[in-house]
Design an enzyme around this catalytic site. Sequence first.
Site, PDB file in Angstrom:
ATOM      1  CB  SER A 123      -0.895   0.012   1.239  1.00 31.26           C
ATOM      2  OG  SER A 123      -0.076   0.268   2.366  1.00 31.26           O
ATOM      3  CE  LYS A 124      -0.566   7.372  -3.443  1.00 25.78           C
ATOM      4  NZ  LYS A 124      -1.682   8.004  -4.065  1.00 25.78           N
ATOM      5  NE  ARG A 125      -2.527   3.134   4.999  1.00 27.43           N
ATOM      6  CZ  ARG A 125      -2.794   1.926   5.446  1.00 27.43           C
ATOM      7  NH1 ARG A 125      -2.289   1.497   6.571  1.00 27.43           N
ATOM      8  NH2 ARG A 125      -3.573   1.126   4.747  1.00 27.43           N
TER       9      ARG A 125
END
Length: 484
Positions: free
Chosen positions: A256-258
Site C-alpha cells: 500500500s501507498k502508506r
Amino acid sequence: MSVRVRFAPSPTGYLHVGGLRTALYNYLFAKHHGGKCILRIEDTDRTRLVENATEMLIDSLSWAGINFDEGPVQGGDCGPYIQSQRFDLYREYCNKLIDSGAAYYAFDNAEEIDAMRDRLQKAGLNPKYDRTTMKNHYTLGEEETKKLLAENVPHVVRLKVPMEEDIRFTDIIRGDVSINGREVDDQVLLKSDGFPTYHLANVIDDYSMKITHVIRGEEWLTSTPKHVLLYDAFGWERPQFAHLPLLLNKDKSKLSKRQGDVAVEDYRAKGYFKDTIVNFVALLGWNPTADREIYTLDELISSFSLEKVNKGGAVFDIQKLEWMNAQYLKALDPDYLAQEFMPMLEEAGINGISNEYAAKCITLFKERLHFLSELIPNARFLFENPTEFEEAYLEKHWKENTMDIVMPLVNILKNEEDYSHQNLHDKTKEYVESAGLKLKDVIHPLRLMITGRSVGAGMFETMEIVGREKCIQRYDYFIEKYGK
Ligand code: GLU
C-alpha cells in the site's frame, strides 16, 4: 488456437506496480507463445475516472517497453478498445440475458438496498441481494415489471446466480476453484443510468476480442464465478483463467501507498531504469531459475510459464530493487546512461557537458552508485571547479609544511602534456621517491585541490577525466586561497 491476452486497466490514476506486473505477465505470455497482447481501457465506472489517466497509463507502459499489438493507440479488428465507446454492444448482449432468464430487472432504490443489507447483517447473514423479497421481476411478476419499465421507473439488471449450486472453474495457478452460489451476489450488470458494470463489459469484451487467457491480479478471483456464469449463460466457451499473487509489503500486509511508493511513475522519477523495473517486477511471483536475479527481457519471454507462477503473495523488497538498479547501472551501456543523465545535469544547473564526457564520468563512478542521480551530489567536481573545500579534510591534510611538499609536484604536473592516469601516476611516483616521501603524502593534498572532498574515485583517473586545463585552474585557485 493462437494466444490472445489483454491488459485491461481502469483509468483511475497512475499505473500501479501491480498493474505493471499484470501487464508484463500478459506480455511475456503472449510473446512466449507468439500470440497477441491487447490493451483495453475499462472506463465503465464513470465516477472513478481521472482526467488524463489513460494517457498516463499508456505513457508508463510504453516507458517500460511493453508494446501492445492492439489497443486504443494501435487499433485492430476487435476494437474500439475503450469500453465507453462500446456501450451499445453491452446493452444488446444484456437484453439477450434477460430474454433467456439469466438476468432480471430490479427496481429497488438505494435506501431499500441499504435497509436490506442492514437487516441481513443484523441477522448474521451474507448481505447479498435478496432476490426473494426485494422489488424485482420474480417478486413483482411479468405484468408489473413491464408496467414499471414503461413508466421509466429507475431499475438495474442483475445476474441470476443459482441459489445452491456450486460454481466451478479451473485456474492455471490455483487449480480447481469452487464456490457455492449461496456466497455469490446477484451482481448488477447494467446500472440505473444504463451503463454496464465492469463484470458485464469485461466478459463481453473478452469474448468479442477473442481472448484465450485472462491473466489478472488475485483481487479479481472473487469476480470470476460471476464471469463464468455469464460465459455459460451466453453459451460461450470460457477463456482460461490465471490469477496472479498479491503484492505484499515486507511485513506481509497488502502493498500500500502508506508503506512506500506504488506508482510506476514514482520509481521512474526516482531514477530507476526501465530495465531494473521490468526485471524486478517480473520476479514478483515467479523466477525462471533458482540461482539468478538478473534477466534480459528476451530471457524472461523465453522462460515464462504461468504454471510456475506462485500462489502465495510476493514481497516487494525495496532493498532488492535498489540493489538491482546498481547492477543495471554497472551493466548498462555508458552512452545510454549518459543520455539518461543529461536532464539531471540540466536540472542541477550544469551546462555545456558533452555526452561523451558524461559517459566517462559515469564509468568512473558506476561502482559507487545505486542511481545516476547520486553522481552530481557525490561528484559535482567532475563538472565544475570546486570553490568549497571540506573543512575537516583541509585541516587534516593541509598543514604547515604541505605547501613545500606539494608545490614541486604541482609544477611537474603543470608541465605535463600527457594527462593519462598512468602518466600522472608515474610522474607522481617518481617525484615522491626522489623526495623520500610516500604516495599518500601527496595524494590527499592533490585530492583536496582537484575535488575539494575526502571521498571520490581513483585520484589519477579523476584527474585524467577532468583534464589538464581544468586541473591547472584548480591547483592555481587552491594555492591562491590556501597557499603560503
Ligand atoms: N479493469 C480491471 C482493472 O482495473 C480489469 C480486471 C481484469 O483484468 O479483468 O484491473
